[in-house]
Design an enzyme around this catalytic site. Structure first.
Site, PDB file in Angstrom:
ATOM      1  N   CYS A 166       0.814  -1.228   0.000  1.00 46.23           N
ATOM      2  CA  CYS A 166       0.000   0.000   0.000  1.00 46.23           C
ATOM      3  C   CYS A 166       0.843   1.272   0.000  1.00 46.23           C
ATOM      4  O   CYS A 166       0.330   2.357  -0.295  1.00 46.23           O
ATOM      5  CB  CYS A 166      -0.948  -0.006   1.183  1.00 46.23           C
ATOM      6  N   HIS A 217      -3.525   6.948   1.875  1.00 43.83           N
ATOM      7  CA  HIS A 217      -3.893   5.606   1.403  1.00 43.83           C
ATOM      8  C   HIS A 217      -5.271   5.276   1.968  1.00 43.83           C
ATOM      9  O   HIS A 217      -5.583   5.588   3.118  1.00 43.83           O
ATOM     10  CB  HIS A 217      -2.852   4.604   1.892  1.00 43.83           C
ATOM     11  N   ASN A 272     -10.070  -0.761  -0.756  1.00 42.28           N
ATOM     12  CA  ASN A 272      -8.614  -0.623  -0.723  1.00 42.28           C
ATOM     13  C   ASN A 272      -8.039  -1.244  -2.003  1.00 42.28           C
ATOM     14  O   ASN A 272      -8.029  -2.459  -2.153  1.00 42.28           O
ATOM     15  CB  ASN A 272      -8.081  -1.337   0.521  1.00 42.28           C
TER      16      ASN A 272
HETATM   17  O1  UT7 Z   1      -3.806  -1.357   3.408  1.00 43.89           O
HETATM   18  C1  UT7 Z   1      -3.219  -1.588   4.618  1.00 43.89           C
HETATM   19  C2  UT7 Z   1      -3.618  -2.857   5.134  1.00 43.89           C
HETATM   20  N1  UT7 Z   1      -4.838  -3.070   5.792  1.00 43.89           N
HETATM   21  C3  UT7 Z   1      -5.403  -2.262   6.713  1.00 43.89           C
HETATM   22  O2  UT7 Z   1      -5.058  -1.157   6.938  1.00 43.89           O
HETATM   23  C4  UT7 Z   1      -6.527  -2.867   7.501  1.00 43.89           C
HETATM   24  C5  UT7 Z   1      -6.376  -2.586   8.967  1.00 43.89           C
HETATM   25  N2  UT7 Z   1      -7.387  -3.206   9.785  1.00 43.89           N
HETATM   26  C6  UT7 Z   1      -8.711  -2.911   9.705  1.00 43.89           C
HETATM   27  O3  UT7 Z   1      -9.130  -2.127   8.889  1.00 43.89           O
HETATM   28  C7  UT7 Z   1      -9.630  -3.533  10.713  1.00 43.89           C
HETATM   29  O4  UT7 Z   1      -8.877  -4.212  11.674  1.00 43.89           O
HETATM   30  C8  UT7 Z   1     -10.674  -4.495  10.092  1.00 43.89           C
HETATM   31  C9  UT7 Z   1     -11.704  -3.712   9.297  1.00 43.89           C
HETATM   32  C10 UT7 Z   1      -9.984  -5.523   9.194  1.00 43.89           C
HETATM   33  C11 UT7 Z   1     -11.410  -5.240  11.201  1.00 43.89           C
HETATM   34  O5  UT7 Z   1     -12.040  -4.313  12.033  1.00 43.89           O
HETATM   35  P1  UT7 Z   1     -11.896  -4.446  13.614  1.00 43.89           P
HETATM   36  O6  UT7 Z   1     -12.696  -3.384  14.214  1.00 43.89           O
HETATM   37  O7  UT7 Z   1     -10.436  -4.508  13.923  1.00 43.89           O
HETATM   38  O8  UT7 Z   1     -12.616  -5.822  13.870  1.00 43.89           O
HETATM   39  P2  UT7 Z   1     -12.017  -7.140  14.534  1.00 43.89           P
HETATM   40  O9  UT7 Z   1     -11.058  -7.789  13.589  1.00 43.89           O
HETATM   41  O10 UT7 Z   1     -11.536  -6.820  15.909  1.00 43.89           O
HETATM   42  O11 UT7 Z   1     -13.303  -8.008  14.628  1.00 43.89           O
HETATM   43  C12 UT7 Z   1     -14.421  -7.632  15.455  1.00 43.89           C
HETATM   44  C13 UT7 Z   1     -15.528  -8.654  15.256  1.00 43.89           C
HETATM   45  C14 UT7 Z   1     -15.032 -10.093  15.349  1.00 43.89           C
HETATM   46  O12 UT7 Z   1     -16.039 -10.854  15.974  1.00 43.89           O
HETATM   47  P3  UT7 Z   1     -15.931 -11.258  17.535  1.00 43.89           P
HETATM   48  O13 UT7 Z   1     -14.629 -12.022  17.622  1.00 43.89           O
HETATM   49  O14 UT7 Z   1     -15.894  -9.950  18.263  1.00 43.89           O
HETATM   50  O15 UT7 Z   1     -17.142 -12.083  17.738  1.00 43.89           O
HETATM   51  C15 UT7 Z   1     -14.894 -10.508  13.923  1.00 43.89           C
HETATM   52  O16 UT7 Z   1     -15.027 -11.902  13.749  1.00 43.89           O
HETATM   53  O17 UT7 Z   1     -16.071  -8.528  13.945  1.00 43.89           O
HETATM   54  C16 UT7 Z   1     -16.047  -9.784  13.284  1.00 43.89           C
HETATM   55  N3  UT7 Z   1     -15.861  -9.558  11.859  1.00 43.89           N
HETATM   56  C17 UT7 Z   1     -16.887  -9.348  11.022  1.00 43.89           C
HETATM   57  N4  UT7 Z   1     -18.206  -9.273  11.211  1.00 43.89           N
HETATM   58  C18 UT7 Z   1     -18.973  -9.019  10.142  1.00 43.89           C
HETATM   59  C19 UT7 Z   1     -14.692  -9.498  11.163  1.00 43.89           C
HETATM   60  N5  UT7 Z   1     -14.953  -9.250   9.861  1.00 43.89           N
HETATM   61  C20 UT7 Z   1     -16.298  -9.156   9.753  1.00 43.89           C
HETATM   62  C21 UT7 Z   1     -17.159  -8.896   8.678  1.00 43.89           C
HETATM   63  N6  UT7 Z   1     -18.483  -8.830   8.918  1.00 43.89           N
HETATM   64  N7  UT7 Z   1     -16.714  -8.698   7.430  1.00 43.89           N
END
Ligand code: UT7
Length: 329
Positions: free
Chosen positions: A113, A255, A285
């Site tokens: 990225c 980004h 992204n």
């Molecule tokens: O380009 C550079 C590279 N990438 C990034 O910059 C991405 C950086 N990270 C992020 O943007 C975020 O961490 C995410 C959007 C990927 C995830 O958001 P988060 O607020 O960190 O969520 P999390 O991973 O802590 O997950 C929270 C909950 C989990 O459920 P439990 O364990 O709390 O029951 C996940 O399983 O949300 C669940 N979850 C989803 N639910 C519905 C994860 N993905 C999804 C989804 N839909 N697509």
């Protein structure tokens, strides 16, 4: 040193659109979760058979046409991508041939990225050193080819697209162009965002395919925390190095990974919402293509004009991070 300026811009996104509702039929997710946690509403997906070089060529042709020069004038082509058409030859070679850029040399740049900003930094120095007149900086990624559409943690985030800046020398006395950069890598972050197989450590085998190791794997929380901290750090340090602060910046073009990363960075830099470009709702992204796509939106909506101080910033897999300061013109 001559001063490098961005003299033209071109973008391409494939026509196919994948909405949050479409994704909710493929994995356990929903529009509300995706919008609240990421800001993304839809992303463009390349049709079968379309590769990264195809999108890169289309975007480059737009940039060349806008500038009114032929491909034969180009001295170098840098293609930032993590989704090359093939492991080798470099996608830059395929783009050079298709454009008919007969005298250009070039290479692929792998910085995920942050790749577009590393390419822009390189181009600024090739032009600044006086050895290159026209350099094409291309950010192009067909992320849909390496995304696991069974993994809800990653499949909602990414889209396909390409964007190009044409970099050339500013006129003598013109206050426009490259001011400075601050790029960094931190390889301790490598495990948190990667595609585990297909390289020399774990070449493709029936086992790597069965274990879905040819897809993007991400620990979202780790990347999120690093991105928020690093985007601020590199931006602040770069501005300070050149005697500026947030209030001097007309526009932050970051980004586009997650709306929350962008707004947290902007708040930490003391920027108002109207000083920041966010367009990930439309594209998701697109890895190396986000910054040119966001710049095009900034120009088209009249938010970026001649003489404006613009700060580009990115964080990505590697980890890689970078900020580039530019006087638009
Ligand atoms: O380009 C550079 C590279 N990438 C990034 O910059 C991405 C950086 N990270 C992020 O943007 C975020 O961490 C995410 C959007 C990927 C995830 O958001 P988060 O607020 O960190 O969520 P999390 O991973 O802590 O997950 C929270 C909950 C989990 O459920 P439990 O364990 O709390 O029951 C996940 O399983 O949300 C669940 N979850 C989803 N639910 C519905 C994860 N993905 C999804 C989804 N839909 N697509």
């Amino acid at each position: 040193m001559r001063r490098a300026r961005i003299s033209s811009l071109g973008c391409y996104v494939p026509p196919g659109v994948l909405t949050n509702d479409d994704l909710s039929k493929m994995v356990e997710t929903n529009d509300r979760w995706i919008v609240e946690r990421t800001g993304i509403r839809e992303r463009h997906i390349a049709e079968a058979g379309m590769a990264t070089s195809d999108m890169a060529v289309k975007a480059a042709q737009v940039a060349l046409e806008r500038r009114g020069i032929g491909a034969g004038e180009i001295d170098a082509i840098i293609v930032s991508t993590v989704t090359p058409d093939m492991q080798f030859p470099a996608t830059a070679c395929l783009v050079q041939d298709r454009l008919g850029a007969a005298k250009a040399w070039g290479f692929d740049l792998s910085a995920a990225c942050s790749g577009f900003l590393y390419g822009l930094t390189t181009a600024a120095h090739l032009v600044g050193g006086g050895t290159h007149r026209y350099v094409l900086v291309i950010g192009a990624d067909t992320m849909s080819r390496i995304i696991d559409y069974q993994d809800r943690g990653t499949c909602v985030l990414f889209g396909d697209g390409a964007g190009v800046f044409l970099v050339e020398a500013a006129d003598d006395g013109e206050d426009a162009g490259y001011i400075g950069h601050l790029n960094q890598i931190d390889g301790s972050g490598a495990p948190y965002l990667c595609m585990p197989a297909g390289g020399s450590r774990r070449p493709a085998s029936a086992e790597t395919v069965a274990n879905r190791l040819h897809y993007v794997k991400q620990e979202g929380n780790q990347v999120f925390k690093f991105a928020v901290r690093k985007m601020q750090e590199v931006s602040e340090e770069l501005l300070a190095r050149h005697g500026f602060s947030g209030s001097d910046v007309k526009l932050l073009i970051p980004h586009q990974a997650n709306r929350r990363i962008i707004t947290a960075t902007a708040e930490r830099l003391g920027l108002a919402p109207e000083q920041v470009i966010i367009n990930l709702d439309k594209y998701g992204n697109t890895t190396a293509a986000t910054i040119p796509l966001a710049t095009r939106d900034a120009v088209c909506t009249g938010k970026l004009n001649k003489g404006d101080l613009v700060l580009f910033a990115a964080v990505g897999a590697g980890y890689t991070a970078g900020a580039v300061l530019w006087r638009w013109g």
